[in-house]
Design a protein around this motif. Structure first.
Motif, mmCIF file in Angstrom:
data_model
loop_
_atom_site.group_PDB
_atom_site.id
_atom_site.type_symbol
_atom_site.label_atom_id
_atom_site.label_comp_id
_atom_site.label_asym_id
_atom_site.label_seq_id
_atom_site.Cartn_x
_atom_site.Cartn_y
_atom_site.Cartn_z
ATOM 1 N N HIS A 169 -43.722 -30.117 -5.233
ATOM 2 C CA HIS A 169 -44.226 -30.137 -3.645
ATOM 3 C C HIS A 169 -43.693 -28.998 -2.909
ATOM 4 C CE1 HIS A 169 -45.466 -34.259 -4.439
ATOM 5 N NE2 HIS A 169 -44.147 -34.695 -4.979
ATOM 6 N N ILE A 170 -43.910 -27.617 -3.612
ATOM 7 C CA ILE A 170 -43.496 -26.502 -2.928
ATOM 8 C C ILE A 170 -44.542 -25.787 -2.619
ATOM 9 C CG2 ILE A 170 -40.921 -26.643 -3.678
ATOM 10 C CD1 ILE A 170 -41.729 -24.859 -5.995
ATOM 11 N N GLY A 171 -44.304 -24.838 -1.711
ATOM 12 C CA GLY A 171 -45.634 -23.817 -1.285
ATOM 13 C C GLY A 171 -45.312 -22.559 -1.674
ATOM 14 N N LEU A 182 -35.183 -10.628 -7.634
ATOM 15 C CA LEU A 182 -36.433 -10.687 -7.119
ATOM 16 C C LEU A 182 -37.337 -9.511 -7.330
ATOM 17 C CD1 LEU A 182 -37.761 -12.817 -5.278
ATOM 18 C CD2 LEU A 182 -37.048 -11.428 -3.337
ATOM 19 N N GLU A 183 -38.419 -10.008 -7.926
ATOM 20 C CA GLU A 183 -39.596 -9.006 -8.274
ATOM 21 C C GLU A 183 -40.947 -9.273 -7.338
ATOM 22 O OE1 GLU A 183 -40.807 -8.537 -12.261
ATOM 23 O OE2 GLU A 183 -38.634 -7.477 -12.822
ATOM 24 N N ALA A 184 -41.005 -10.685 -7.204
ATOM 25 C CA ALA A 184 -42.364 -10.964 -6.548
ATOM 26 C C ALA A 184 -42.327 -12.198 -5.957
ATOM 27 C CB ALA A 184 -43.593 -10.941 -7.432
ATOM 28 N N ILE A 185 -43.370 -12.902 -5.298
ATOM 29 C CA ILE A 185 -43.617 -14.014 -4.736
ATOM 30 C C ILE A 185 -44.688 -14.808 -5.104
ATOM 31 C CG2 ILE A 185 -43.908 -13.496 -2.158
ATOM 32 C CD1 ILE A 185 -42.168 -16.063 -1.549
ATOM 33 N N CYS A 186 -44.976 -15.889 -5.297
ATOM 34 C CA CYS A 186 -46.286 -16.469 -5.370
ATOM 35 C C CYS A 186 -46.341 -17.635 -4.745
ATOM 36 C CB CYS A 186 -46.536 -17.056 -6.950
ATOM 37 S SG CYS A 186 -47.976 -17.820 -7.544
ATOM 38 N N THR A 187 -47.578 -17.807 -3.793
ATOM 39 C CA THR A 187 -47.693 -18.817 -2.957
ATOM 40 C C THR A 187 -49.030 -19.867 -3.243
ATOM 41 O OG1 THR A 187 -49.161 -17.527 -1.321
ATOM 42 C CG2 THR A 187 -46.801 -17.366 -1.126
ATOM 43 N N GLU A 188 -49.111 -20.706 -2.385
ATOM 44 C CA GLU A 188 -50.447 -21.684 -2.598
ATOM 45 C C GLU A 188 -51.562 -20.872 -2.558
ATOM 46 O OE1 GLU A 188 -48.810 -26.226 -1.242
ATOM 47 O OE2 GLU A 188 -49.439 -24.541 0.150
ATOM 48 N N CYS A 310 -55.331 -24.089 6.770
ATOM 49 C CA CYS A 310 -55.960 -25.457 6.770
ATOM 50 C C CYS A 310 -57.154 -25.394 7.707
ATOM 51 C CB CYS A 310 -54.752 -26.528 7.446
ATOM 52 S SG CYS A 310 -54.856 -25.969 9.270
ATOM 53 N N LEU A 311 -58.128 -26.341 7.312
ATOM 54 C CA LEU A 311 -59.367 -26.636 8.158
ATOM 55 C C LEU A 311 -59.512 -27.739 8.612
ATOM 56 C CD1 LEU A 311 -61.761 -24.901 5.638
ATOM 57 C CD2 LEU A 311 -61.138 -23.960 7.893
ATOM 58 N N PRO A 312 -59.560 -28.089 9.762
ATOM 59 C CA PRO A 312 -60.056 -29.296 10.356
ATOM 60 C C PRO A 312 -61.430 -29.634 9.763
ATOM 61 C CG PRO A 312 -59.234 -27.891 12.075
ATOM 62 C CD PRO A 312 -59.520 -27.017 10.908
ATOM 63 N N VAL A 313 -61.454 -31.024 9.524
ATOM 64 C CA VAL A 313 -62.765 -31.337 9.009
ATOM 65 C C VAL A 313 -63.188 -32.250 10.206
ATOM 66 C CG1 VAL A 313 -63.717 -32.849 7.106
ATOM 67 C CG2 VAL A 313 -61.637 -31.635 6.729
ATOM 68 N N ILE A 314 -64.712 -31.934 10.390
ATOM 69 C CA ILE A 314 -65.271 -32.617 11.825
ATOM 70 C C ILE A 314 -66.543 -33.374 11.099
ATOM 71 C CG2 ILE A 314 -66.330 -32.141 13.698
ATOM 72 C CD1 ILE A 314 -63.170 -31.293 13.703
ATOM 73 N N THR A 324 -55.907 -28.888 3.647
ATOM 74 C CA THR A 324 -54.859 -27.810 3.536
ATOM 75 C C THR A 324 -54.806 -27.174 2.156
ATOM 76 O OG1 THR A 324 -53.097 -29.213 2.601
ATOM 77 C CG2 THR A 324 -53.172 -29.289 4.966
ATOM 78 N N GLU A 325 -54.272 -25.961 1.944
ATOM 79 C CA GLU A 325 -54.149 -25.507 0.674
ATOM 80 C C GLU A 325 -53.192 -26.339 -0.277
ATOM 81 O OE1 GLU A 325 -52.902 -20.896 2.322
ATOM 82 O OE2 GLU A 325 -51.326 -22.439 2.323
ATOM 83 N N ARG A 326 -52.544 -27.173 0.213
ATOM 84 C CA ARG A 326 -52.025 -28.136 -0.882
ATOM 85 C C ARG A 326 -52.952 -28.989 -1.318
ATOM 86 N NH1 ARG A 326 -47.722 -29.539 -3.818
ATOM 87 N NH2 ARG A 326 -47.145 -27.635 -3.162
ATOM 88 N N ASP A 327 -53.731 -29.653 -0.261
ATOM 89 C CA ASP A 327 -54.771 -30.480 -0.872
ATOM 90 C C ASP A 327 -55.724 -30.072 -1.533
ATOM 91 O OD1 ASP A 327 -54.086 -32.554 1.138
ATOM 92 O OD2 ASP A 327 -55.288 -31.624 2.721
#
Length: 336
Positions: A169-171, A182-188, A310-314, A324-327
């Motif tokens: 559960h990390i981003g 440290l060489e780099a960073i990876c995100t969602e 993220c995107l609101p869903v309408i 969200t990116e996590r979703d």
């Protein structure tokens, strides 16, 4: 709703369409149905096995991670971290040893919100500084950073990073060499590039986060910050007269606190005064959103192109949820 009503965003360019502001400052009224834009015609068709797609990808973590990493060291004052992260619009900042460049921790915008907004890290203020928040934000970041960082070696496969983000559960995941440098960073967000422009066959409505807690546009930044901390939220949709006018994230609040008059108030000890402004002062003019029937590939493309998480869903002018990116990661891992 026809096939062209797949995804709706306001027009800044040819990829979107604009709805006039109805007089609500700091936001846009979506109660009326704007013209819609569909990216379906430009997207690749066909469902994909996402994990198989990653497994077949050539290259290590460094193939997708950001290599030009900006970091700080454990003795950096928290107030300097706030200024640095807000200036660079960072959600995460790795903390490395100044002498060895080895990874020692990580700090996030949520961690700082936790400190300033009365979360668990605020206990640090009580215990070490007897409630003096000004002294606390001038303390070294090592006191509030996360020390037990989930990292991967630079030769680890991309699939490992994907699984680690889901399971822990990390981003974000720092990437290090064999000696821990440290060489780099990876995100969602890096994983959204795998489905950009692809019709995945997975719809937003199944994977959106429902029962979203909202906040009124008239309340203070402090109240929204408290809501985030107490509920462990990274973002809160903002409404006016029950109409969605925007979304505020922990990064938005951090950027506000790290610049201009708000930063001056922090550095002079008027911290609560810095939080007194109404939350609508942080809203952007353009509200970007999607609908339940949109494909996740469409949603990922919008997030990447607009630089949002993220995107609101309408649906029919009503807020149904938030994606969200996590979703999206959970959907692609077939987990919920």
């Amino acid at each position: 709703m026809n096939s062209k009503d797949k995804t709706r965003i306001q027009k800044e360019d040819k990829m979107s369409s604009r709805q006039k502001n109805t007089g609500n400052p700091g936001g846009t009224d979506i109660s009326k149905d704007p013209k819609a834009y569909s990216m379906e015609s430009t997207m690749d068709r066909g469902n994909i096995n996402f994990k198989a797609h990653i497994a077949q990808h050539e290259g290590s973590m460094l193939a997708v991670a950001t290599k030009d990493v900006i970091s700080s060291n454990p003795t950096t004052p928290i107030i300097d971290i706030i200024k640095k992260m807000s200036k660079m619009h960072f959600k995460h900042m790795p903390i490395v040893n100044a002498g060895t460049s080895k990874l020692e921790g990580i700090i996030t915008s949520v961690d700082i919100m936790d400190l300033l907004g009365g979360g668990e890290r605020s206990l640090f203020v009580e215990k070490k500084f007897k409630g003096n928040l000004l002294s606390a934000i001038n303390a070294q970041v090592r006191y509030i950073m996360e020390h037990n960082v989930h990292s991967l070696r630079n030769d680890a496969h991309i699939e490992k990073a994907f699984e680690l983000m889901i399971d822990k559960h990390i981003g974000c995941i720092p990437v290090v060499d064999n000696d821990g440098h440290l060489e780099a960073i990876c995100t969602e967000r890096d994983f959204l590039t795998f489905i950009k422009g692809v019709l995945t066959g997975k719809k937003v409505e199944k994977w959106q986060t429902r029962n979203v807690k909202t906040a009124d546009a008239a309340i203070s930044i402090w109240d929204v910050a408290r809501t985030m901390v107490e509920n462990e939220f990274k973002r809160v949709p903002i409404v006016r007269d029950n109409i969605l006018v925007g979304v505020v994230t922990s990064s938005d609040i951090l950027s506000y606190l790290g610049t201009g008059e708000a930063f001056e108030k922090l550095t002079t000890g008027n911290i609560h005064e810095a939080f007194d402004s109404p939350i609508n002062s942080l809203l952007h003019n353009d509200l970007i959103w999607t609908i339940p029937d949109a494909d996740l590939g469409e949603a990922a493309e919008i997030m990447l192109e607009k630089g949002i998480g993220c995107l609101p869903v309408i649906k029919d002018g009503n807020l149904e949820g938030i994606l969200t990116e996590r979703d999206i990661l959970l959907a692609l891992a077939d987990k919920q």
